[in-house]
Scaffold this active site. Sequence first.
Site, PDB file in Angstrom:
ATOM      1  N   ASP A 193      -5.988 -26.908 -17.439  1.00  0.00           N
ATOM      2  CA  ASP A 193      -5.912 -28.117 -18.263  1.00  0.00           C
ATOM      3  C   ASP A 193      -5.595 -27.693 -19.698  1.00  0.00           C
ATOM      4  O   ASP A 193      -4.429 -27.521 -20.061  1.00  0.00           O
ATOM      5  CB  ASP A 193      -7.249 -28.850 -18.128  1.00  0.00           C
ATOM      6  CG  ASP A 193      -7.329 -30.141 -18.897  1.00  0.00           C
ATOM      7  OD1 ASP A 193      -6.286 -30.627 -19.350  1.00  0.00           O
ATOM      8  OD2 ASP A 193      -8.443 -30.687 -19.059  1.00  0.00           O
ATOM      9  N   ARG A 223     -15.038 -34.182  -4.500  1.00  0.00           N
ATOM     10  CA  ARG A 223     -14.482 -32.879  -4.089  1.00  0.00           C
ATOM     11  C   ARG A 223     -14.049 -32.881  -2.630  1.00  0.00           C
ATOM     12  O   ARG A 223     -13.177 -32.122  -2.227  1.00  0.00           O
ATOM     13  CB  ARG A 223     -15.522 -31.765  -4.272  1.00  0.00           C
ATOM     14  CG  ARG A 223     -15.938 -31.528  -5.708  1.00  0.00           C
ATOM     15  CD  ARG A 223     -16.730 -30.227  -5.808  1.00  0.00           C
ATOM     16  NE  ARG A 223     -17.462 -30.103  -7.060  1.00  0.00           N
ATOM     17  CZ  ARG A 223     -16.949 -29.689  -8.206  1.00  0.00           C
ATOM     18  NH1 ARG A 223     -15.673 -29.376  -8.290  1.00  0.00           N
ATOM     19  NH2 ARG A 223     -17.690 -29.600  -9.294  1.00  0.00           N
ATOM     20  N   GLY A 226      -6.399 -24.786 -20.824  1.00  0.00           N
ATOM     21  CA  GLY A 226      -6.172 -23.348 -20.768  1.00  0.00           C
ATOM     22  C   GLY A 226      -7.310 -22.539 -21.376  1.00  0.00           C
ATOM     23  O   GLY A 226      -7.282 -21.312 -21.365  1.00  0.00           O
ATOM     24  N   GLU A 257      -7.511 -20.676  -9.148  1.00  0.00           N
ATOM     25  CA  GLU A 257      -8.059 -21.793  -9.923  1.00  0.00           C
ATOM     26  C   GLU A 257      -7.572 -23.123  -9.339  1.00  0.00           C
ATOM     27  O   GLU A 257      -6.540 -23.177  -8.682  1.00  0.00           O
ATOM     28  CB  GLU A 257      -7.566 -21.698 -11.380  1.00  0.00           C
ATOM     29  CG  GLU A 257      -8.637 -21.338 -12.400  1.00  0.00           C
ATOM     30  CD  GLU A 257      -9.675 -22.417 -12.624  1.00  0.00           C
ATOM     31  OE1 GLU A 257     -10.011 -23.179 -11.708  1.00  0.00           O
ATOM     32  OE2 GLU A 257     -10.169 -22.485 -13.761  1.00  0.00           O
ATOM     33  N   ASP A 258      -8.331 -24.174  -9.611  1.00  0.00           N
ATOM     34  CA  ASP A 258      -7.898 -25.496  -9.163  1.00  0.00           C
ATOM     35  C   ASP A 258      -6.863 -26.087 -10.120  1.00  0.00           C
ATOM     36  O   ASP A 258      -5.834 -26.607  -9.694  1.00  0.00           O
ATOM     37  CB  ASP A 258      -9.101 -26.446  -9.012  1.00  0.00           C
ATOM     38  CG  ASP A 258     -10.020 -26.482 -10.244  1.00  0.00           C
ATOM     39  OD1 ASP A 258      -9.767 -25.767 -11.231  1.00  0.00           O
ATOM     40  OD2 ASP A 258     -11.009 -27.245 -10.211  1.00  0.00           O
ATOM     41  N   PHE A 276      -6.624 -37.590 -15.597  1.00  0.00           N
ATOM     42  CA  PHE A 276      -7.722 -37.029 -14.813  1.00  0.00           C
ATOM     43  C   PHE A 276      -7.470 -37.189 -13.313  1.00  0.00           C
ATOM     44  O   PHE A 276      -7.048 -38.238 -12.857  1.00  0.00           O
ATOM     45  CB  PHE A 276      -9.037 -37.700 -15.197  1.00  0.00           C
ATOM     46  CG  PHE A 276     -10.221 -36.892 -14.800  1.00  0.00           C
ATOM     47  CD1 PHE A 276     -10.617 -35.805 -15.557  1.00  0.00           C
ATOM     48  CD2 PHE A 276     -10.924 -37.183 -13.643  1.00  0.00           C
ATOM     49  CE1 PHE A 276     -11.696 -35.023 -15.175  1.00  0.00           C
ATOM     50  CE2 PHE A 276     -12.008 -36.412 -13.255  1.00  0.00           C
ATOM     51  CZ  PHE A 276     -12.388 -35.330 -14.017  1.00  0.00           C
TER      52      PHE A 276
HETATM   53  P1  IMP Z   1      -9.408 -25.814 -19.031  1.00  0.00           P
HETATM   54  O1  IMP Z   1     -10.370 -24.756 -19.478  1.00  0.00           O
HETATM   55  O2  IMP Z   1      -9.295 -26.934 -20.018  1.00  0.00           O
HETATM   56  O3  IMP Z   1      -8.045 -25.278 -18.647  1.00  0.00           O
HETATM   57  O4  IMP Z   1      -9.998 -26.523 -17.753  1.00  0.00           O
HETATM   58  C1  IMP Z   1     -10.695 -25.830 -16.843  1.00  0.00           C
HETATM   59  C2  IMP Z   1     -11.493 -26.646 -15.860  1.00  0.00           C
HETATM   60  O5  IMP Z   1     -11.707 -28.027 -16.199  1.00  0.00           O
HETATM   61  C3  IMP Z   1     -10.770 -26.686 -14.542  1.00  0.00           C
HETATM   62  O6  IMP Z   1     -10.943 -25.501 -13.825  1.00  0.00           O
HETATM   63  C4  IMP Z   1     -11.433 -27.873 -13.870  1.00  0.00           C
HETATM   64  O7  IMP Z   1     -12.612 -27.440 -13.220  1.00  0.00           O
HETATM   65  C5  IMP Z   1     -11.752 -28.814 -15.005  1.00  0.00           C
HETATM   66  N1  IMP Z   1     -10.733 -29.892 -15.070  1.00  0.00           N
HETATM   67  C6  IMP Z   1      -9.691 -29.981 -15.925  1.00  0.00           C
HETATM   68  N2  IMP Z   1      -8.955 -31.092 -15.692  1.00  0.00           N
HETATM   69  C7  IMP Z   1      -9.563 -31.723 -14.649  1.00  0.00           C
HETATM   70  C8  IMP Z   1      -9.254 -32.949 -13.918  1.00  0.00           C
HETATM   71  O8  IMP Z   1      -8.284 -33.691 -14.171  1.00  0.00           O
HETATM   72  N3  IMP Z   1     -10.109 -33.256 -12.906  1.00  0.00           N
HETATM   73  C9  IMP Z   1     -11.192 -32.478 -12.564  1.00  0.00           C
HETATM   74  N4  IMP Z   1     -11.498 -31.345 -13.212  1.00  0.00           N
HETATM   75  C10 IMP Z   1     -10.699 -30.971 -14.247  1.00  0.00           C
HETATM   76 MG    MG Z   2     -12.236 -25.106 -12.332  1.00  0.00          MG
END
Ligand code: IMP
Ligand code: MG
Length: 179
Positions: free
Chosen positions: A107, A169, A109, A103-104, A156
């Site tokens: 955030d 990207r 989760g 994963e990148d 962000f």
């Molecule tokens: P989560 O489900 O909230 O953990 O977030 C999952 C997805 O949101 C990540 O895999 C990213 O693709 C995107 N994301 C969350 N934070 C950022 C950020 O700061 N910049 C760009 N993409 C983000």
């Molecule tokens: Mg992602």
Amino acid sequence: MKELVTIGDLEFEIFINSEQIEQRVAELADDICLDFKDKNPLLIVILNGAFVFAADLVRNFDFACEVYFIKLSSYKGLDSTGDIIINKLEKIDVAKRDVIIVEDIIDTGTTMSKYIPLLQKDNPSSISLASLLLKRSAHKYPVKVKYGGFDIPDKFVVGYGLDYNGHGRNLKHIYQLKK
Ligand code: IMP
Ligand code: MG
């Protein structure tokens, strides 16, 4: 090195440079190598954001592995159920395999806390999670990250695979929203 970039209506400043990323990715690859070098792990790369991290990570591996891709999006309906949409590009047979999810960023989760239990149903031998970035203060759901790159504040970020409205990207470095 560009210190500032503008994407759409927002200005971002340099946060983690490409040398720091390269070094940390190599360390994560070494850790993964210690645990999986004889196990032919099956990597599942989460598109779109993780494509750059995954490309660099696997080129640090000098052992057998397989690489597959899926696209996950979180469903943001009006009542924000937190459900995810899984877009499988091909059939991935994970039964009795050691799976590493790439994963990148973790955030809130939400994405991983929904996806991992679904993957578990297909009976892999193990599931480990590698994420380049972790926004721990933003986590709403507990997610166990075995290979975490950088702990970052809840701001962000773009670059190195991560986007803002589809852009950014391609940036070599990771940039953070400017104060
Ligand atoms: P989560 O489900 O909230 O953990 O977030 C999952 C997805 O949101 C990540 O895999 C990213 O693709 C995107 N994301 C969350 N934070 C950022 C950020 O700061 N910049 C760009 N993409 C983000
Ligand atoms: Mg992602």
